[in-house]
Design a protein around this motif. Structure first.
Motif, PDB file in Angstrom:
ATOM      1  N   GLU A 176      30.712  13.353  -6.208  1.00  0.00           N
ATOM      2  CA  GLU A 176      29.361  13.068  -5.732  1.00  0.00           C
ATOM      3  C   GLU A 176      29.098  11.596  -5.991  1.00  0.00           C
ATOM      4  O   GLU A 176      29.391  11.087  -7.055  1.00  0.00           O
ATOM      5  N   PHE A 177      28.577  10.940  -4.988  1.00  0.00           N
ATOM      6  CA  PHE A 177      28.277   9.522  -5.105  1.00  0.00           C
ATOM      7  C   PHE A 177      26.781   9.313  -5.157  1.00  0.00           C
ATOM      8  O   PHE A 177      26.031  10.029  -4.510  1.00  0.00           O
ATOM      9  N   VAL A 178      26.364   8.303  -5.917  1.00  0.00           N
ATOM     10  CA  VAL A 178      24.972   7.883  -5.836  1.00  0.00           C
ATOM     11  C   VAL A 178      24.829   7.114  -4.520  1.00  0.00           C
ATOM     12  O   VAL A 178      25.812   6.708  -3.903  1.00  0.00           O
ATOM     13  N   GLN A 237      26.754   3.884  -4.060  1.00  0.00           N
ATOM     14  CA  GLN A 237      28.197   4.063  -3.935  1.00  0.00           C
ATOM     15  C   GLN A 237      28.579   4.511  -2.530  1.00  0.00           C
ATOM     16  O   GLN A 237      29.588   4.064  -1.982  1.00  0.00           O
ATOM     17  N   LYS A 238      27.763   5.357  -1.920  1.00  0.00           N
ATOM     18  CA  LYS A 238      28.010   5.751  -0.525  1.00  0.00           C
ATOM     19  C   LYS A 238      27.920   4.538   0.382  1.00  0.00           C
ATOM     20  O   LYS A 238      28.723   4.364   1.297  1.00  0.00           O
ATOM     21  N   GLU A 239      26.924   3.706   0.127  1.00  0.00           N
ATOM     22  CA  GLU A 239      26.750   2.508   0.942  1.00  0.00           C
ATOM     23  C   GLU A 239      27.936   1.563   0.764  1.00  0.00           C
ATOM     24  O   GLU A 239      28.459   1.018   1.738  1.00  0.00           O
ATOM     25  N   LEU A 256      28.141  -5.289  -7.309  1.00  0.00           N
ATOM     26  CA  LEU A 256      28.978  -4.694  -6.279  1.00  0.00           C
ATOM     27  C   LEU A 256      30.324  -4.276  -6.859  1.00  0.00           C
ATOM     28  O   LEU A 256      30.788  -3.157  -6.615  1.00  0.00           O
ATOM     29  N   ARG A 257      30.931  -5.139  -7.623  1.00  0.00           N
ATOM     30  CA  ARG A 257      32.235  -4.812  -8.225  1.00  0.00           C
ATOM     31  C   ARG A 257      32.132  -3.591  -9.135  1.00  0.00           C
ATOM     32  O   ARG A 257      33.061  -2.774  -9.188  1.00  0.00           O
ATOM     33  N   ASN A 258      31.020  -3.454  -9.840  1.00  0.00           N
ATOM     34  CA  ASN A 258      30.825  -2.256 -10.667  1.00  0.00           C
ATOM     35  C   ASN A 258      30.756  -1.008  -9.804  1.00  0.00           C
ATOM     36  O   ASN A 258      31.345   0.017 -10.142  1.00  0.00           O
ATOM     37  N   HIS A 259      30.021  -1.067  -8.693  1.00  0.00           N
ATOM     38  CA  HIS A 259      29.953   0.078  -7.779  1.00  0.00           C
ATOM     39  C   HIS A 259      31.335   0.414  -7.226  1.00  0.00           C
ATOM     40  O   HIS A 259      31.724   1.584  -7.180  1.00  0.00           O
ATOM     41  N   VAL A 260      32.073  -0.609  -6.819  1.00  0.00           N
ATOM     42  CA  VAL A 260      33.416  -0.392  -6.265  1.00  0.00           C
ATOM     43  C   VAL A 260      34.312   0.259  -7.314  1.00  0.00           C
ATOM     44  O   VAL A 260      35.025   1.234  -7.023  1.00  0.00           O
TER      45      VAL A 260
END
Length: 81
Positions: free
Chosen positions: A14-16, A19-21, A46-50
């Motif tokens: 499941e993505f927040v 993260q989906k974006e 962004l790098r944290n999300h990736v």
């Protein structure tokens, strides 16, 4: 990995929303600077999300994440800012 398909290590991934974006924007081919600017976040954010996306789907490269995502219907339709 069988027959060239990437398998999610966590089937109930499941993505927040962010993260989906990020995953959708990776599929569209933008680099980190462009994606961060379009999302209104810093490159570090962004790098944290990736990194979290990679961990959730069990990959360690952008190309692997894009392949995984495209097999699952990404990129999503994103709202126009």
């Amino acid at each position: 990995m069988k027959s060239g398909h990437l398998v999610c290590r966590h089937p109930a991934t499941e993505f927040v929303v962010a993260q989906k974006e990020v995953l959708s924007r990776l599929c569209e081919g933008g680099d980190d600077t462009v994606i961060a600017r379009e999302m209104g976040v810093s490159r570090n954010t962004l790098r944290n999300h990736v990194a979290r996306v990679y961990a959730k789907i069990g990959v360690n490269r952008r190309a692997q994440a894009v392949l995984w995502a495209r097999e699952r219907g990404y990129p999503l339709k994103l709202p126009i800012n």
